[in-house]
Design a protein around this motif. Structure first.
Motif, PDB file in Angstrom:
ATOM      1  N   HIS A 166      76.097  27.221 -59.287  1.00 18.98           N
ATOM      2  CA  HIS A 166      75.516  28.393 -58.637  1.00 18.98           C
ATOM      3  C   HIS A 166      74.126  28.053 -58.105  1.00 18.98           C
ATOM      4  O   HIS A 166      73.270  27.595 -58.870  1.00 18.98           O
ATOM      5  CB  HIS A 166      75.433  29.539 -59.649  1.00 18.98           C
ATOM      6  N   GLN A 198      84.264  27.428 -53.967  1.00 20.66           N
ATOM      7  CA  GLN A 198      84.761  27.979 -55.234  1.00 20.66           C
ATOM      8  C   GLN A 198      84.747  29.502 -55.145  1.00 20.66           C
ATOM      9  O   GLN A 198      83.736  30.098 -54.783  1.00 20.66           O
ATOM     10  CB  GLN A 198      83.907  27.538 -56.425  1.00 20.66           C
ATOM     11  N   LYS A 208      89.788  25.531 -61.458  1.00 18.25           N
ATOM     12  CA  LYS A 208      88.940  25.005 -62.539  1.00 18.25           C
ATOM     13  C   LYS A 208      89.339  25.714 -63.823  1.00 18.25           C
ATOM     14  O   LYS A 208      89.442  26.949 -63.856  1.00 18.25           O
ATOM     15  CB  LYS A 208      87.465  25.247 -62.226  1.00 18.25           C
ATOM     16  N   SER A 267      86.667  21.768 -67.389  1.00  8.95           N
ATOM     17  CA  SER A 267      85.325  21.946 -67.955  1.00  8.95           C
ATOM     18  C   SER A 267      85.501  22.612 -69.309  1.00  8.95           C
ATOM     19  O   SER A 267      86.593  22.546 -69.908  1.00  8.95           O
ATOM     20  CB  SER A 267      84.495  22.801 -66.994  1.00  8.95           C
ATOM     21  N   THR A 304      77.344  23.217 -70.935  1.00  8.31           N
ATOM     22  CA  THR A 304      76.271  22.284 -70.577  1.00  8.31           C
ATOM     23  C   THR A 304      75.614  21.817 -71.873  1.00  8.31           C
ATOM     24  O   THR A 304      74.658  22.420 -72.342  1.00  8.31           O
ATOM     25  CB  THR A 304      75.219  22.970 -69.679  1.00  8.31           C
ATOM     26  N   VAL A 354      84.792  17.161 -65.475  1.00  4.94           N
ATOM     27  CA  VAL A 354      83.343  17.395 -65.431  1.00  4.94           C
ATOM     28  C   VAL A 354      82.832  17.525 -66.863  1.00  4.94           C
ATOM     29  O   VAL A 354      83.607  17.769 -67.784  1.00  4.94           O
ATOM     30  CB  VAL A 354      83.015  18.670 -64.606  1.00  4.94           C
ATOM     31  N   ARG A 398      77.638  10.622 -66.949  1.00  7.00           N
ATOM     32  CA  ARG A 398      76.281  10.137 -66.670  1.00  7.00           C
ATOM     33  C   ARG A 398      76.231   8.675 -66.244  1.00  7.00           C
ATOM     34  O   ARG A 398      75.480   8.315 -65.367  1.00  7.00           O
ATOM     35  CB  ARG A 398      75.368  10.325 -67.912  1.00  7.00           C
ATOM     36  N   ILE A 431      71.456  17.604 -59.288  1.00 10.32           N
ATOM     37  CA  ILE A 431      70.336  18.469 -58.888  1.00 10.32           C
ATOM     38  C   ILE A 431      69.076  17.596 -58.802  1.00 10.32           C
ATOM     39  O   ILE A 431      68.274  17.724 -57.885  1.00 10.32           O
ATOM     40  CB  ILE A 431      70.146  19.638 -59.886  1.00 10.32           C
ATOM     41  N   CYS A 483      67.656  23.990 -65.798  1.00 10.90           N
ATOM     42  CA  CYS A 483      68.264  24.416 -64.527  1.00 10.90           C
ATOM     43  C   CYS A 483      69.282  25.535 -64.770  1.00 10.90           C
ATOM     44  O   CYS A 483      69.365  26.482 -63.991  1.00 10.90           O
ATOM     45  CB  CYS A 483      68.920  23.236 -63.816  1.00 10.90           C
ATOM     46  N   THR A 485      68.651  29.724 -63.354  1.00 17.49           N
ATOM     47  CA  THR A 485      69.382  30.309 -62.217  1.00 17.49           C
ATOM     48  C   THR A 485      69.602  31.812 -62.409  1.00 17.49           C
ATOM     49  O   THR A 485      70.072  32.486 -61.508  1.00 17.49           O
ATOM     50  CB  THR A 485      70.766  29.647 -61.983  1.00 17.49           C
TER      51      THR A 485
HETATM   52  C1  LIG Z   1      72.730  25.324 -62.589  1.00 16.17           C
HETATM   53  C2  LIG Z   1      74.196  25.321 -62.870  1.00 16.17           C
HETATM   54  C3  LIG Z   1      75.016  26.263 -62.254  1.00 16.17           C
HETATM   55  C4  LIG Z   1      76.402  26.249 -62.480  1.00 16.17           C
HETATM   56  N1  LIG Z   1      77.203  27.102 -61.773  1.00 16.17           N
HETATM   57  C5  LIG Z   1      78.556  26.963 -61.837  1.00 16.17           C
HETATM   58  C6  LIG Z   1      79.405  27.678 -60.946  1.00 16.17           C
HETATM   59  O1  LIG Z   1      78.957  28.414 -60.063  1.00 16.17           O
HETATM   60  N2  LIG Z   1      80.746  27.512 -61.103  1.00 16.17           N
HETATM   61  C7  LIG Z   1      81.289  26.658 -62.035  1.00 16.17           C
HETATM   62  O2  LIG Z   1      82.502  26.544 -62.127  1.00 16.17           O
HETATM   63  N3  LIG Z   1      80.496  25.955 -62.856  1.00 16.17           N
HETATM   64  C8  LIG Z   1      79.161  26.069 -62.773  1.00 16.17           C
HETATM   65  N4  LIG Z   1      78.355  25.288 -63.557  1.00 16.17           N
HETATM   66  C9  LIG Z   1      78.985  24.352 -64.513  1.00 16.17           C
HETATM   67  C10 LIG Z   1      79.149  22.957 -63.918  1.00 16.17           C
HETATM   68  O3  LIG Z   1      80.012  22.954 -62.803  1.00 16.17           O
HETATM   69  C11 LIG Z   1      79.680  21.956 -64.956  1.00 16.17           C
HETATM   70  O4  LIG Z   1      80.958  22.406 -65.354  1.00 16.17           O
HETATM   71  C12 LIG Z   1      78.766  21.808 -66.173  1.00 16.17           C
HETATM   72  O5  LIG Z   1      77.401  21.851 -65.779  1.00 16.17           O
HETATM   73  C13 LIG Z   1      78.981  20.483 -66.916  1.00 16.17           C
HETATM   74  O6  LIG Z   1      78.768  19.383 -66.059  1.00 16.17           O
HETATM   75  P1  LIG Z   1      77.431  18.478 -66.045  1.00 16.17           P
HETATM   76  O7  LIG Z   1      77.317  17.826 -67.397  1.00 16.17           O
HETATM   77  O8  LIG Z   1      77.688  17.457 -64.956  1.00 16.17           O
HETATM   78  O9  LIG Z   1      76.271  19.341 -65.751  1.00 16.17           O
HETATM   79  C14 LIG Z   1      76.969  25.298 -63.369  1.00 16.17           C
HETATM   80  C15 LIG Z   1      76.124  24.379 -63.997  1.00 16.17           C
HETATM   81  C16 LIG Z   1      74.768  24.375 -63.750  1.00 16.17           C
HETATM   82  C17 LIG Z   1      73.917  23.331 -64.405  1.00 16.17           C
END
Ligand SMILES: Cc1cc2nc3c(=O)[nH]c(=O)nc-3n(C[C@H](O)[C@H](O)[C@H](O)COP(=O)(O)O)c2cc1C
Length: 389
Positions: free
Chosen positions: A13, A89, A207, A242, A253, A318, A322, A346, A371, A375
């Protein structure tokens, strides 16, 4: 859909849309960075399919009306002009929002509030469910008309479709609840309605969660069954995996517990009196921190590998991706077909290029999670830019 590589930007987002939910120039610039940085595909942050499904987060992108198509088309054209691919999405936030943001009652399978938003939703009627199914199909049509390379249906993270899939939030006794077949029904019907709307050649992704942390919550075994059910619809072209929900804390996260960011940027905590904040920091936060799962690279890969055994659809994984070595080994060993990332990009939208040239072997993101919580009240950004130096 043919991609230049197997690294995908996972939906995040952005909070960069205007007051009506139209994508803005800042959003275009933000997305362009990923393509110039070498990523194979962008999945946009979630776009609301209708007002009742609007996010409470800052300035959600919307796709709930034909009048928004030209703004989306301008964005897509710009990405295509530089050779990029972009999928929209589409989402309904269900009980993970506030009615003061949607202007309408919250929608959910049962009258159970989300532990984070704490507002009791309406138990959806048969007519409400039909409206949502049509809403997803209409949103997909608009995405196609705007030129997006595909759509991704948001069935994860505790939002409306996930809340139907989960026994924790779906207590219905009718044909939309109870058995897994019944809980899956809305997802299956949406996939079919979307497919009928966009035709057989248009990419439709979904997803899903590998699990959620909640009593009776979704377990990995159920996730594997659900992915098979998705495949059986014959209406889907790929699955992203996820985990986590809003009320489950930092499961989606993983990483650090962002205490300061929560009290600075996240409602309702940022509005509390300073003394209440101090008390919470001293007496409540230490306990909450203890139950957060720890970070490990590729934390959804184990379940992804099981999903890969069960389905022949392409799988995107996802969560904590890293280092280049972990990503390459996950793909080479057949645990996943693609990897996607949110937080690392980001800070480093050019991570794919850095991997390609050898300038980097591992993302610099330290999973501070600022982050994510910020949001809620401001546009997306990395709060640890100093990690670049
Ligand atoms: C700032 C932020 C906004 C997110 N917004 C969404 C979103 O709009 N839709 C979604 O399916 N996941 C969203 N996520 C989840 C991510 O797509 C992902 O599933 C999650 O961050 C784990 O991945 P990472 O370890 O690469 O951050 C968001 C994550 C972050 C950090």
């Amino acid at each position: 859909m043919e991609l230049s590589n197997r690294m995908i930007r996972s939906a995040s987002h952005e909070g960069l849309a205007d007051d009506r939910g139209r994508p803005t120039t800042e959003q275009f610039d933000f997305y362009e960075g990923f393509i110039r940085g070498g990523i194979g595909l962008i999945i946009t942050g979630y776009a609301g399919i209708m007002q009742s499904g609007k996010s409470a987060l800052y300035h959600m992108t919307m796709i709930d009306s034909d009048e928004l198509i030209p703004s989306h088309r301008a964005l897509v054209n710009r990405i295509h002009q530089i050779g990029g691919k972009i999928v929209l999405q589409i989402a309904h936030c269900g009980r993970q929002t506030w009615s003061k943001e949607t202007g309408e009652p919250l929608m959910a399978p049962s009258r159970i509030p989300c532990g984070f938003y704490r507002e009791t939703p309406k138990e959806m009627s048969e007519a409400d469910i039909r409206i949502v199914i049509e809403g997803f199909a209409e949103a997909a049509r608009r995405a196609k008309q705007a030129g997006y390379d595909g759509v991704q249906i948001h069935g994860a993270h505790g939002y409306l479709l996930f809340s139907f899939l989960s026994r924790h939030s779906n207590k219905r006794m009718d044909r939309w609840g109870g058995s897994l077949d019944n809980r899956f029904r809305i997802v299956g019907e949406i996939l079919k309605a979307v497919r009928e709307m966009v035709g057989k050649d248009y990419p439709v992704l979904i997803k899903l969660n590998t699990y959620e942390r909640a009593p009776l919550g979704m377990k990995p075994e159920e996730c594997v069954q659900i992915t098979s059910m998705v495949e059986e619809t014959d209406c889907c072209d790929g699955i992203e995996l996820s985990c986590g929900t809003n009320e489950g804390g930092f499961v989606m996260t993983r990483g650090k517990f962002p205490t300061s960011a929560i009290f600075n940027y996240m409602r309702p905590y940022c509005n509390y009196h300073p003394i209440i904040k101090l008390l919470l920091k001293a007496f409540v936060v230490p306990f909450v921190k203890v139950v957060q799962p720890s970070f490990a690279e590729g934390y959804n890969l184990e379940t992804a590998a099981k999903v890969k055994q069960a389905v022949s659809l392409p799988v995107i994984t996802v969560g904590g991706m890293r280092s280049k070595a972990v990503m390459e080994s996950a793909i080479e060993s057949g645990k996943t077909d693609f990897i996607s990332m949110a937080r690392p990009l980001i800070l480093e939208p050019d991570l794919a290029n850095k991997f390609k040239t050898g300038a980097s072997e591992k993302a610099l993101c330290d999973n501070c999670n600022e982050c994510v919580v910020a949001t809620d009240t401001r546009p997306i950004q990395c709060y640890k830019k100093e990690l670049l130096h």
